[in-house]
Scaffold this active site. Structure first.
Site, PDB file in Angstrom:
ATOM      1  N   ASN A 173      51.976  70.109  50.818  1.00  0.00           N
ATOM      2  CA  ASN A 173      51.751  69.916  52.251  1.00  0.00           C
ATOM      3  C   ASN A 173      51.311  68.500  52.622  1.00  0.00           C
ATOM      4  O   ASN A 173      51.671  67.990  53.684  1.00  0.00           O
ATOM      5  CB  ASN A 173      50.723  70.937  52.770  1.00  0.00           C
ATOM      6  CG  ASN A 173      49.380  70.827  52.093  1.00  0.00           C
ATOM      7  OD1 ASN A 173      49.285  70.607  50.889  1.00  0.00           O
ATOM      8  ND2 ASN A 173      48.319  70.965  52.875  1.00  0.00           N
ATOM      9  N   PRO A 197      53.103  67.300  40.507  1.00  0.00           N
ATOM     10  CA  PRO A 197      53.323  67.546  41.924  1.00  0.00           C
ATOM     11  C   PRO A 197      54.204  68.778  42.121  1.00  0.00           C
ATOM     12  O   PRO A 197      54.899  69.210  41.195  1.00  0.00           O
ATOM     13  CB  PRO A 197      54.055  66.283  42.379  1.00  0.00           C
ATOM     14  CG  PRO A 197      54.810  65.836  41.157  1.00  0.00           C
ATOM     15  CD  PRO A 197      53.926  66.196  39.987  1.00  0.00           C
ATOM     16  N   ASP A 198      54.166  69.321  43.315  1.00  0.00           N
ATOM     17  CA  ASP A 198      55.077  70.413  43.637  1.00  0.00           C
ATOM     18  C   ASP A 198      56.513  69.908  43.580  1.00  0.00           C
ATOM     19  O   ASP A 198      56.804  68.774  43.969  1.00  0.00           O
ATOM     20  CB  ASP A 198      54.756  70.948  45.036  1.00  0.00           C
ATOM     21  CG  ASP A 198      55.477  72.251  45.339  1.00  0.00           C
ATOM     22  OD1 ASP A 198      56.667  72.191  45.703  1.00  0.00           O
ATOM     23  OD2 ASP A 198      54.861  73.318  45.206  1.00  0.00           O
ATOM     24  N   GLY A 247      45.061  73.483  46.412  1.00  0.00           N
ATOM     25  CA  GLY A 247      46.016  74.549  46.667  1.00  0.00           C
ATOM     26  C   GLY A 247      45.320  75.825  47.086  1.00  0.00           C
ATOM     27  O   GLY A 247      44.241  75.801  47.688  1.00  0.00           O
ATOM     28  N   SER A 248      45.904  76.951  46.729  1.00  0.00           N
ATOM     29  CA  SER A 248      45.406  78.236  47.198  1.00  0.00           C
ATOM     30  C   SER A 248      44.166  78.671  46.423  1.00  0.00           C
ATOM     31  O   SER A 248      43.954  78.282  45.271  1.00  0.00           O
ATOM     32  CB  SER A 248      46.497  79.304  47.047  1.00  0.00           C
ATOM     33  OG  SER A 248      46.684  79.625  45.680  1.00  0.00           O
ATOM     34  N   GLU A 269      39.988  71.944  45.590  1.00  0.00           N
ATOM     35  CA  GLU A 269      39.947  72.115  47.039  1.00  0.00           C
ATOM     36  C   GLU A 269      40.966  73.171  47.398  1.00  0.00           C
ATOM     37  O   GLU A 269      42.167  73.005  47.170  1.00  0.00           O
ATOM     38  CB  GLU A 269      40.251  70.829  47.806  1.00  0.00           C
ATOM     39  CG  GLU A 269      39.965  71.031  49.296  1.00  0.00           C
ATOM     40  CD  GLU A 269      40.609  70.009  50.205  1.00  0.00           C
ATOM     41  OE1 GLU A 269      41.769  70.229  50.595  1.00  0.00           O
ATOM     42  OE2 GLU A 269      39.953  69.011  50.508  1.00  0.00           O
ATOM     43  N   LEU A 270      40.473  74.262  47.989  1.00  0.00           N
ATOM     44  CA  LEU A 270      41.299  75.449  48.171  1.00  0.00           C
ATOM     45  C   LEU A 270      41.511  75.740  49.658  1.00  0.00           C
ATOM     46  O   LEU A 270      41.519  74.829  50.466  1.00  0.00           O
ATOM     47  CB  LEU A 270      40.653  76.612  47.418  1.00  0.00           C
ATOM     48  CG  LEU A 270      40.315  76.285  45.943  1.00  0.00           C
ATOM     49  CD1 LEU A 270      39.580  77.442  45.281  1.00  0.00           C
ATOM     50  CD2 LEU A 270      41.559  75.909  45.172  1.00  0.00           C
ATOM     51  N   GLU A 401      44.092  83.394  55.894  1.00  0.00           N
ATOM     52  CA  GLU A 401      44.592  82.070  56.225  1.00  0.00           C
ATOM     53  C   GLU A 401      46.082  82.155  56.527  1.00  0.00           C
ATOM     54  O   GLU A 401      46.864  82.685  55.736  1.00  0.00           O
ATOM     55  CB  GLU A 401      44.351  81.118  55.054  1.00  0.00           C
ATOM     56  CG  GLU A 401      44.803  79.692  55.324  1.00  0.00           C
ATOM     57  CD  GLU A 401      44.596  78.789  54.117  1.00  0.00           C
ATOM     58  OE1 GLU A 401      44.351  77.587  54.321  1.00  0.00           O
ATOM     59  OE2 GLU A 401      44.686  79.282  52.973  1.00  0.00           O
TER      60      GLU A 401
END
Length: 532
Positions: A173, A197-198, A247-248, A269-270, A401
């Site tokens: 994102n 990375p994604d 991420g999640s 960091e979620l 979320e």
């Protein structure tokens, strides 16, 4: 349902104004920096248009092993480089990001579908982080000489040692900000970085690596391996000395377990279900204007974005009217310029989630004041910015979320009620409080369970103040990025204590009992003198 937002593309074809696929020569230049090719390639397409971006090579276990072996060799030499020389790389990197922003903005837009307005936020984030750590690294990494147990006789030095090879697992994102801004402090601290990375946004991360190489970063210090997290994530964590993940919350738990089994450090960091509180004395017009950006930046695909708004009854009607009007005025589109405010969602799964949350809420009695529908005429994953009221417990959107352009607005009758409702969540990442009385707003902010709380701003004030730490409470994560904490998490400390003249033990002929009495008097004296 209310009227649709103004649209900046004309039927039938969003493709007329859509960004073209990235130049093949650019893609080839960037793929050189990927340690990949041992596994079958995957196809990556532009979310806004469906056009092909790249056939992306994937990393095998052998590729990952090679990446870490190369990184360890490079890191051993990099750790010997004076900090001032490492800092010089960050300064040159800063300049390249700003000078070549058009190229990286094109890549970010192509891979994510976001508007150029919000893609530029990532350029700014990386530049600010590079500048901050370039200015602070020498001070933060300098040896310290705290007081020894026996002043004068005990000399203590605290040194900093890099962790080794840091795994930076970054999401799709914010692919530039979350790939580069976490890698930079790790690198300047003397570590090597292996990035995962994604797949969707791998070229953005590879661009950052390419820019760092051109800024003077030695080869092998920052590499990327490519693949789905479910396929190669465990292989990366199994070889890393520290893991940085964004991420999640669900994946964060898995990574914490894997890292814990190896007894290595991690920073997470979620997710977030972030609240915004509009107090009775707020400047409603300003609050409504900035809240729109806080809710819908990157089409709501931002961990820090606002998904819940609590408005005092005395200003509720005015705020909701202004906020709804501004939401309807947002311009959707996909061109590579600044004429659009809201871009596309990035994946089918995102639009499926947004649609499911809104449809569930409406079916159970929620009211749609703006938006509420997908826009396939603009692109496959466009969804109108959506404002909901009458949202209640039992609706999916109430607690979960959404991670999309959807916000729920609630009426409250007191500050206490607003704080209570804001804290009624397992998340604790970001929050916002609006009031003309700054002291009052700060008191309210201190009562909100969130790692960052912005007063009279949505999220940029706290996020952009990179000298201060940023991170979550609860299931929004642990550890911090930004500030001294964002660099010091990548180092281990070593204490070297030198004892001079007299050992810390009873001298010959002195009994242990007398030694204990003597030391007791010494400890009391040090307290009286207010010594550490």
């Amino acid at each position: 349902m209310t009227s649709a937002p103004h649209l900046a593309a004309v039927a039938p074809g969003f493709a007329v104004e859509a960004a073209p696929a990235l130049p093949p020569a650019l893609v080839r230049r960037l793929l050189v920096h990927a340690r990949a090719g041992g596994a079958p390639a995957v196809t990556v397409s532009a979310p806004a248009t469906g056009e092909l971006i790249a056939e992306l090579p994937q990393s095998s276990t052998a590729d990952i092993e090679d990446a870490f072996a190369t990184a360890r060799t490079a890191q051993a030499q990099w750790a010997k480089v004076p900090v001032r020389e490492r800092v010089a790389v960050l300064r040159r990197f800063h300049d390249l990001v700003l000078a070549e922003q058009d190229e990286i903005l094109d890549i970010v837009q192509a891979e994510t579908g976001k508007s150029r307005v919000h893609a530029f936020d990532e350029v700014g984030d990386v530049a600010v982080n590079a500048r901050y750590y370039a200015s602070q690294a020498q001070r933060l990494l300098a040896p310290r000489t705290p007081r020894g147990v026996l002043p004068v006789l005990t000399r203590v030095e605290v040194r900093h040692r890099p962790k080794g090879v840091v795994a930076v697992i970054s999401p799709w994102n914010y692919p530039l900000a979350l790939a580069a801004s976490d890698a930079l402090p790790a690198l300047v601290a003397g570590n090597a970085v292996v990035a995962r990375p994604d797949n969707q946004t791998a070229l953005t991360a590879l661009w950052a690596i390419d820019a760092a190489r051109r800024a003077g970063l030695p080869e092998g210090l920052w590499q990327a391996v490519l693949g789905r997290g479910s396929v190669i994530g465990g292989e990366v964590i199994a070889r890393a000395d520290y893991v940085d993940y964004t991420g999640s919350s669900a994946t964060g738990r898995t990574i914490a377990t894997q890292a814990g089994q190896r007894l290595i450090g991690y920073s997470l960091e979620l997710g977030g279900k972030n609240p915004l509180l509009v107090l009775a004395d707020a400047d409603v017009d300003v609050a409504a204007r900035i809240s729109v950006r806080a809710c819908f930046a990157s089409a709501g695909q931002l961990c820090e974005s606002i998904e819940r708004i609590y408005v005092h009854d005395s200003v509720y009607e005015k705020f909701v009217a202004e906020f709804t009007r501004r939401t309807k005025d947002l311009i959707l589109g996909s061109a590579r310029d600044y004429s659009y405010e809201i871009g596309s969602l990035t994946f089918q799964r995102q639009i499926d989630t947004v649609t499911a949350h809104v449809d569930d809420a409406v079916a159970k009695g929620a009211t749609v004041l703006a938006g509420g529908r997908p826009r396939p005429d603009l692109g496959p994953y466009f969804y109108e910015p959506t404002v909901l009221t009458d949202v209640r417990p039992g609706m999916t959107v109430y607690r979960e979320e959404t991670f999309g352009p959807v916000v729920s607005v609630y009426r409250v009758h007191s500050d206490d009620e607003a704080v209570e409702q804001a804290n009624d969540t397992a998340y604790g990442l970001n929050a916002s409080v609006w009031s003309r009385d700054i002291d009052r707003a700060r008191e309210i902010a201190a009562r909100v369970n969130a790692g960052s709380v912005n007063v009279n701003e949505g999220f940029i004030a706290a996020w952009g103040s990179v000298a201060a730490p940023s991170g979550g409470l609860g299931i929004s994560g642990g550890g911090r990025r930004h500030g001294p904490e964002g660099l010091l998490k990548y180092i281990d400390t070593q204490t070297i204590a030198v004892q001079r003249a007299l050992p810390i033990a009873p001298p010959p002929g002195v009994s242990e009992a007398l030694w204990a009495k003597t030391m007791t008097l010494y400890f009391g004296l040090m307290k009286t003198l207010r010594q550490q």
